[in-house]
Design a protein around this motif. Sequence first.
Motif, short mmCIF file in Angstrom:
data_model
loop_
_atom_site.label_atom_id
_atom_site.label_comp_id
_atom_site.label_asym_id
_atom_site.label_seq_id
_atom_site.Cartn_x
_atom_site.Cartn_y
_atom_site.Cartn_z
N TRP A 59 15.25 -53.49 -9.65
CA TRP A 59 15.23 -54.25 -8.41
C TRP A 59 16.59 -54.22 -7.70
O TRP A 59 16.76 -54.82 -6.65
N ILE A 60 17.55 -53.49 -8.27
CA ILE A 60 18.87 -53.33 -7.66
C ILE A 60 19.27 -51.86 -7.76
O ILE A 60 19.09 -51.24 -8.81
N SER A 61 19.86 -51.32 -6.68
CA SER A 61 20.40 -49.97 -6.68
C SER A 61 21.83 -50.08 -6.15
O SER A 61 22.05 -50.54 -5.03
N VAL A 62 22.81 -49.68 -6.98
CA VAL A 62 24.22 -49.82 -6.62
C VAL A 62 24.88 -48.47 -6.37
O VAL A 62 24.41 -47.45 -6.86
N TYR A 63 25.96 -48.51 -5.60
CA TYR A 63 26.69 -47.30 -5.17
C TYR A 63 25.77 -46.35 -4.41
O TYR A 63 25.82 -45.13 -4.60
N GLU A 64 24.94 -46.92 -3.55
CA GLU A 64 23.98 -46.13 -2.77
C GLU A 64 24.65 -45.05 -1.93
O GLU A 64 24.05 -44.02 -1.66
N GLY A 65 25.90 -45.27 -1.51
CA GLY A 65 26.62 -44.29 -0.73
C GLY A 65 26.89 -43.00 -1.50
O GLY A 65 27.21 -41.97 -0.91
N ARG A 66 26.74 -43.05 -2.83
CA ARG A 66 26.96 -41.88 -3.68
C ARG A 66 25.65 -41.30 -4.23
O ARG A 66 25.66 -40.44 -5.09
N LYS A 67 24.55 -41.81 -3.72
CA LYS A 67 23.22 -41.34 -4.15
C LYS A 67 23.00 -39.91 -3.67
O LYS A 67 23.37 -39.55 -2.57
N SER A 116 18.60 -52.14 -13.14
CA SER A 116 19.25 -51.55 -11.98
C SER A 116 19.43 -50.05 -12.11
O SER A 116 19.43 -49.50 -13.21
N VAL A 117 19.59 -49.42 -10.94
CA VAL A 117 19.88 -48.00 -10.82
C VAL A 117 21.33 -47.91 -10.35
O VAL A 117 21.74 -48.66 -9.46
N CYS A 118 22.11 -46.99 -10.93
CA CYS A 118 23.50 -46.83 -10.53
C CYS A 118 23.78 -45.39 -10.14
O CYS A 118 23.41 -44.46 -10.86
N HIS A 119 24.45 -45.24 -9.00
CA HIS A 119 24.81 -43.92 -8.49
C HIS A 119 26.32 -43.68 -8.56
O HIS A 119 26.83 -42.74 -7.97
N TRP A 120 27.04 -44.54 -9.30
CA TRP A 120 28.48 -44.37 -9.47
C TRP A 120 28.72 -43.04 -10.18
O TRP A 120 27.99 -42.66 -11.10
N LEU A 121 29.73 -42.33 -9.77
CA LEU A 121 29.97 -41.00 -10.32
C LEU A 121 30.15 -41.01 -11.83
O LEU A 121 29.65 -40.12 -12.53
N ASN A 122 30.83 -42.01 -12.37
CA ASN A 122 31.01 -42.07 -13.83
C ASN A 122 29.71 -42.42 -14.56
O ASN A 122 29.52 -42.01 -15.70
N CYS A 123 28.81 -43.16 -13.91
CA CYS A 123 27.50 -43.41 -14.53
C CYS A 123 26.68 -42.11 -14.56
O CYS A 123 25.97 -41.84 -15.51
N LYS A 124 26.83 -41.31 -13.51
CA LYS A 124 26.15 -40.01 -13.51
C LYS A 124 26.68 -39.14 -14.64
O LYS A 124 25.92 -38.50 -15.36
N ILE A 153 14.73 -43.96 -3.97
CA ILE A 153 14.42 -45.10 -4.84
C ILE A 153 13.51 -46.00 -4.02
O ILE A 153 13.94 -46.61 -3.03
N ASN A 154 12.24 -46.06 -4.38
CA ASN A 154 11.24 -46.78 -3.60
C ASN A 154 11.03 -48.20 -4.11
O ASN A 154 11.44 -48.54 -5.21
N GLY A 155 10.35 -48.98 -3.31
CA GLY A 155 9.97 -50.32 -3.71
C GLY A 155 10.85 -51.38 -3.05
O GLY A 155 11.75 -51.07 -2.26
N ASP A 156 10.57 -52.61 -3.43
CA ASP A 156 11.32 -53.75 -2.91
C ASP A 156 12.60 -53.85 -3.75
O ASP A 156 12.61 -54.46 -4.81
N ILE A 157 13.66 -53.22 -3.26
CA ILE A 157 14.87 -53.09 -4.06
C ILE A 157 16.09 -53.52 -3.24
O ILE A 157 16.18 -53.25 -2.04
N GLU A 158 16.98 -54.25 -3.90
CA GLU A 158 18.24 -54.67 -3.28
C GLU A 158 19.20 -53.49 -3.34
O GLU A 158 19.37 -52.88 -4.41
N ARG A 159 19.81 -53.14 -2.23
CA ARG A 159 20.68 -51.96 -2.16
C ARG A 159 22.11 -52.37 -1.87
O ARG A 159 22.37 -53.09 -0.92
N TRP A 160 23.03 -51.87 -2.71
CA TRP A 160 24.46 -52.16 -2.55
C TRP A 160 25.20 -50.86 -2.33
O TRP A 160 24.94 -49.87 -3.00
#
Length: 148
Positions: free
Chosen positions: A126-134, A41-49, A140-147
């Motif tokens: 296959w998952i991208s989370v905290y998309e609102g903070r991207k 997964s890809v994470c856009h949470w501020l603390n992950c950044k 992020i391309n491809g067949d990916i689930e977005r949260w």
Amino acid sequence: MHHRNMSGGETIQPAEIRMRTAQCGCGAVKLTCEGEPVRVSVCHWLNCKRRSGSAFAVQARWPDAQVIRSGETRQWQLTGDEGGVATFHFCPTCGATAWYTLDSMPGVVAVPLGAFADPDFTPYPWISVYEGRKCPWLEINGDIERWE
């Protein structure tokens, strides 16, 4: 190694289990992950950044029993937006995060994808989370689930 099937006929080659090695920047902490990850997964949470030092973080997760660790680590904990606790294990020499666990996913170890230093790492996230903070310039391309 070949095995004979029960009828005594053809020889069968057992499937190879994929082993991947990750390490911190200085190489003092190493992880060997067996088999395929249960989540990438890809994470856009501020603390992950902040933790990754990048515009986003990418990690692959395996069942704990499939991850062999070596080298000394230190740890720190962080409580997330929804109250879950993450425990980060890092190298005391170079400071790189070697792995982390989440109390919301017991028995699972997350390994930062960059620790594998493999530009051909698959499977792709296959998952991208905290998309609102991207970051707005990031795709992020491809067949990916977005949260959100």
